[in-house]
Write an enzyme that holds these catalytic residues in place. Structure first.
Site, PDB file in Angstrom:
ATOM      1  N   GLN A  78      -5.014  -8.622   6.078  1.00 48.03           N
ATOM      2  CA  GLN A  78      -5.226  -7.283   6.617  1.00 48.03           C
ATOM      3  C   GLN A  78      -6.358  -7.223   7.641  1.00 48.03           C
ATOM      4  O   GLN A  78      -6.270  -6.484   8.632  1.00 48.03           O
ATOM      5  CB  GLN A  78      -5.506  -6.319   5.459  1.00 48.03           C
ATOM      6  CG  GLN A  78      -6.692  -6.741   4.595  1.00 48.03           C
ATOM      7  CD  GLN A  78      -6.824  -5.902   3.348  1.00 48.03           C
ATOM      8  OE1 GLN A  78      -6.562  -4.710   3.391  1.00 48.03           O
ATOM      9  NE2 GLN A  78      -7.238  -6.504   2.248  1.00 48.03           N
ATOM     10  N   GLY A  85       1.735  -3.957   3.552  1.00 50.13           N
ATOM     11  CA  GLY A  85       1.837  -5.393   3.691  1.00 50.13           C
ATOM     12  C   GLY A  85       3.225  -5.818   4.128  1.00 50.13           C
ATOM     13  O   GLY A  85       4.229  -5.206   3.777  1.00 50.13           O
ATOM     14  N   ARG A 127     -19.805   9.302   1.685  1.00 47.96           N
ATOM     15  CA  ARG A 127     -21.243   9.035   1.808  1.00 47.96           C
ATOM     16  C   ARG A 127     -21.877  10.102   2.697  1.00 47.96           C
ATOM     17  O   ARG A 127     -21.623  10.161   3.897  1.00 47.96           O
ATOM     18  CB  ARG A 127     -21.468   7.646   2.400  1.00 47.96           C
ATOM     19  CG  ARG A 127     -20.935   6.514   1.521  1.00 47.96           C
ATOM     20  CD  ARG A 127     -21.319   5.154   2.106  1.00 47.96           C
ATOM     21  NE  ARG A 127     -20.903   4.074   1.234  1.00 47.96           N
ATOM     22  CZ  ARG A 127     -19.763   3.399   1.351  1.00 47.96           C
ATOM     23  NH1 ARG A 127     -18.913   3.717   2.320  1.00 47.96           N
ATOM     24  NH2 ARG A 127     -19.467   2.432   0.513  1.00 47.96           N
ATOM     25  N   CYS A 143       0.412   2.233   6.638  1.00 47.19           N
ATOM     26  CA  CYS A 143       0.737   0.833   6.866  1.00 47.19           C
ATOM     27  C   CYS A 143       0.873   0.126   5.528  1.00 47.19           C
ATOM     28  O   CYS A 143       0.279   0.531   4.524  1.00 47.19           O
ATOM     29  CB  CYS A 143      -0.341   0.166   7.705  1.00 47.19           C
ATOM     30  SG  CYS A 143      -1.987   0.214   6.961  1.00 47.19           S
ATOM     31  N   CYS A 187       0.807  -1.219   0.000  1.00 47.16           N
ATOM     32  CA  CYS A 187       0.000   0.000   0.000  1.00 47.16           C
ATOM     33  C   CYS A 187       0.844   1.275   0.000  1.00 47.16           C
ATOM     34  O   CYS A 187       0.338   2.343  -0.341  1.00 47.16           O
ATOM     35  CB  CYS A 187      -0.939   0.021   1.201  1.00 47.16           C
ATOM     36  SG  CYS A 187      -2.200  -1.273   1.142  1.00 47.16           S
ATOM     37  N   HIS A 210      -9.028   4.098  -1.330  1.00 46.16           N
ATOM     38  CA  HIS A 210      -7.626   3.668  -1.210  1.00 46.16           C
ATOM     39  C   HIS A 210      -7.225   2.911  -2.472  1.00 46.16           C
ATOM     40  O   HIS A 210      -7.239   1.684  -2.499  1.00 46.16           O
ATOM     41  CB  HIS A 210      -7.497   2.789   0.031  1.00 46.16           C
ATOM     42  CG  HIS A 210      -6.144   2.230   0.288  1.00 46.16           C
ATOM     43  ND1 HIS A 210      -4.982   2.733  -0.260  1.00 46.16           N
ATOM     44  CD2 HIS A 210      -5.752   1.162   1.062  1.00 46.16           C
ATOM     45  CE1 HIS A 210      -3.950   2.018   0.152  1.00 46.16           C
ATOM     46  NE2 HIS A 210      -4.401   1.056   0.953  1.00 46.16           N
ATOM     47  N   SER A 227     -11.117   0.853   4.500  1.00 49.69           N
ATOM     48  CA  SER A 227     -10.955   1.682   3.305  1.00 49.69           C
ATOM     49  C   SER A 227     -11.744   1.091   2.148  1.00 49.69           C
ATOM     50  O   SER A 227     -12.022  -0.106   2.106  1.00 49.69           O
ATOM     51  CB  SER A 227      -9.477   1.793   2.938  1.00 49.69           C
ATOM     52  OG  SER A 227      -8.907   0.514   2.762  1.00 49.69           O
TER      53      SER A 227
END
Length: 385
Positions: free
Chosen positions: A159, A373, A214, A371, A89, A341, A240
Site C-alpha cells: 500500500q 487491495g 488529534r 480503494c 479494505c 480505518h 490512515s
C-alpha cells in the site's frame, strides 16, 4: 423493479491502536453493533435471513466466520446464519452490496450487513507476513505465484508503494498531503464537538467517541516525520490510522418494510465494483466512480455528499482532481486519517456516517467509494428518503 432499503445503521466509536477497544474480542465488538441494530430497528431478530460481515486477516479470534460468531455472541437466534466477506479494505462495503443484491433479487427480505476488525489484536497482513517483514509491506501472497510473477514481475506490491506512485503520477506534493491531513483532523474534531456522530454511534463501555482525531496536530509536526519509504513523501501523518471497531446496517425489501412496520431511511440507488492496476493498487476509486456515475445516469454534481476512504491522502486528492468533485462535499466530517480505518469494518462505518450526514444536511444522494487491495474499488450510491 424491486428496491433495497436501508432501515438503520450503527457503529462503535473507533478505537485507536492499543486504545480502549484493543482487548475486546472481535466477536464481542461485532455483537455490540448487532444487538444495537436489532434494538434500534425493533425488528424480530429471527426474521433476519442472513448476516454478511466484512473482515480480513481472519485468523485467531477473527477466524471461523466472524459474522456467525458475532451474531451468536450477541445472544441472537441460532437459526440465523452468517457469512464473512474479504474484499480487503472494502470488505464491509461489499457486505452491504451482497445484502442489497439479496434483497434486490427477491430471494431475501431482511439482511444485516456490516463488518468488524480489531487491528490492535490482529495486525494488518498478519496471516501472510514473512518473518521480519515490516507491517503492511508484505509481498508474500503475490510473489509466490508463478502466474503473478510472469505478469507483473517482482514489482513491490504494498500500500505504501501504491500511495507513493499515486502521489507521483498526479503531482501531489508532501505539503498538499499534509494540508489535506490537517483538514481531516480539523473536520473530525468539529464533527465530534458538534455532536454529529452521536446518533450513529453506540458507546462501548467507557469509550463514547472516536479516539483518533488529534486536536494538537500541526503542519509543523507533520513536516518533521520521516517518510515510510526511502526517498518518498508518504508519512504516518498522511496515512490512515491502525484502528479497532465495528458497524452494522439493516437492509430490507418493500415486503419486509410493509410486514414489519419499518421506516426506510434510504434506498440503494446503485452499486458496482471495478478493478485496475494492482501495483498502483489504490487508485481504483477513480475509474470505479466514473463507471458508477455513467451506469447510474448521473454526474458528480448530482452527488450531495461523498465518503471516500482516506487510506492515504493522495488517494482522495487524485480522485478529486480526476472527478472534479467539490471538496466541500467530500469527507465533510473528516476521514480515516483522523478517525481511523478498522479495515473490515470501514465500509459499513462510512455508509453509516454517510446516511446520518445526508439526514443532518437534507442531502438527497450520497456516494461512497474506497480503494482495496488488488487494485479494486466499490462504489455505492444511496438516496435519502
Amino acid at each position: 423493479m424491486p428496491e433495497a432499503y436501508i432501515v438503520d445503521a450503527v457503529r462503535t466509536p473507533v478505537g485507536r491502536r492499543k486504545g480502549a477497544l484493543a482487548e475486546v474480542h472481535p466477536a464481542d465488538l461485532g455483537a455490540h453493533v448487532l444487538k444495537a441494530l436489532v434494538e434500534r430497528s425493533g425488528i424480530d431478530a429471527a426474521a433476519v435471513e442472513d448476516v454478511v460481515f466484512g473482515c480480513l486477516d481472519t485468523v485467531g479470534p477473527q477466524a471461523g466466520d466472524i459474522a456467525r460468531t458475532a451474531w451468536l455472541a450477541a445472544g441472537l437466534p441460532e437459526e440465523v446464519p452468517g457469512t464473512t466477506v474479504d474484499r480487503q479494505c472494502g470488505s464491509s462495503q461489499q457486505a452491504v452490496h451482497f445484502a442489497a443484491q439479496g434483497v434486490l433479487s427477491g430471494t431475501q427480505d431482511l439482511v444485516v450487513a456490516g463488518g468488524v476488525q480489531n487491528m490492535s489484536m490482529i495486525p494488518i497482513a498478519f496471516a501472510s507476513r514473512q518473518a521480519g517483514e515490516p507491517l503492511g509491506l508484505t509481498d508474500g501472497p503475490f510473489h509466490g505465484s508463478e502466474g503473478w510473477r510472469a505478469r507483473y514481475g517482482t514489482q513491490p506490491v504494498n500500500q505504501f508503494h501504491g500511495a507513493q506512485l499515486i502521489a507521483e503520477k498526479w503531482g501531489i506534493t508532501r505539503r498538499d498531503m499534509e494540508e489535506f491531513a490537517l483538514r481531516s483532523h480539523q473536520r473530525a474534531v468539529r464533527a465530534i464537538d458538534e455532536g454529529r456522530f452521536e446518533r450513529e454511534t453506540v458507546s462501548y463501555g467507557d469509550i463514547t467517541t472516536d479516539e483518533g482525531p488529534r486536536r494538537d496536530t500541526t503542519l509543523e509536526k507533520m513536516a518533521g516525520l520521516k517518510p515510510v519509504l526511502d526517498g518518498g513523501t508518504i508519512t504516518a501523518a498522511v496515512s490512515s490510522q491502525v484502528s479497532d471497531g465495528a458497524a452494522a446496517l439493516l437492509l430490507a425489501s418493500e415486503r419486509a418494510v410493509r410486514e414489519h412496520g419499518l421506516t426506510p431511511r434510504a434506498r440503494v440507488h446503485h452499486l458496482s465494483v471495478r478493478g485496475e492496476d494492482p501495483i498502483r493498487m489504490l487508485s481504483a476509486p477513480i475509474p470505479a466512480t466514473a463507471y458508477a456515475l455513467k451506469k447510474a445516469g448521473m454526474a458528480i454534481g448530482d452527488i450531495d455528499l461523498v465518503e471516500i476512504n482516506e487510506a492515504f491522502a493522495p488517494i482522495v486528492l487524485a480522485w478529486l482532481k480526476e472527478t472534479g468533485a467539490d471538496p466541500e462535499r467530500v469527507n465533510v466530517n473528516g476521514g480515516a486519517i483522523a478517525l481511523g480505518h478498522p479495515l473490515g469494518a470501514t465500509g459499513a462505518k462510512l455508509m453509516t456516517t454517510l446516511l446520518h450526514e445526508l439526514e443532518r444536511t437534507g442531502g438527497r444522494y450520497g456516494l461512497q467509494t474506497m480503494c482495496e487491495g488488488g487494485g479494486q474499488a466499490n462504489v455505492t450510491i444511496v438516496e435519502r428518503l
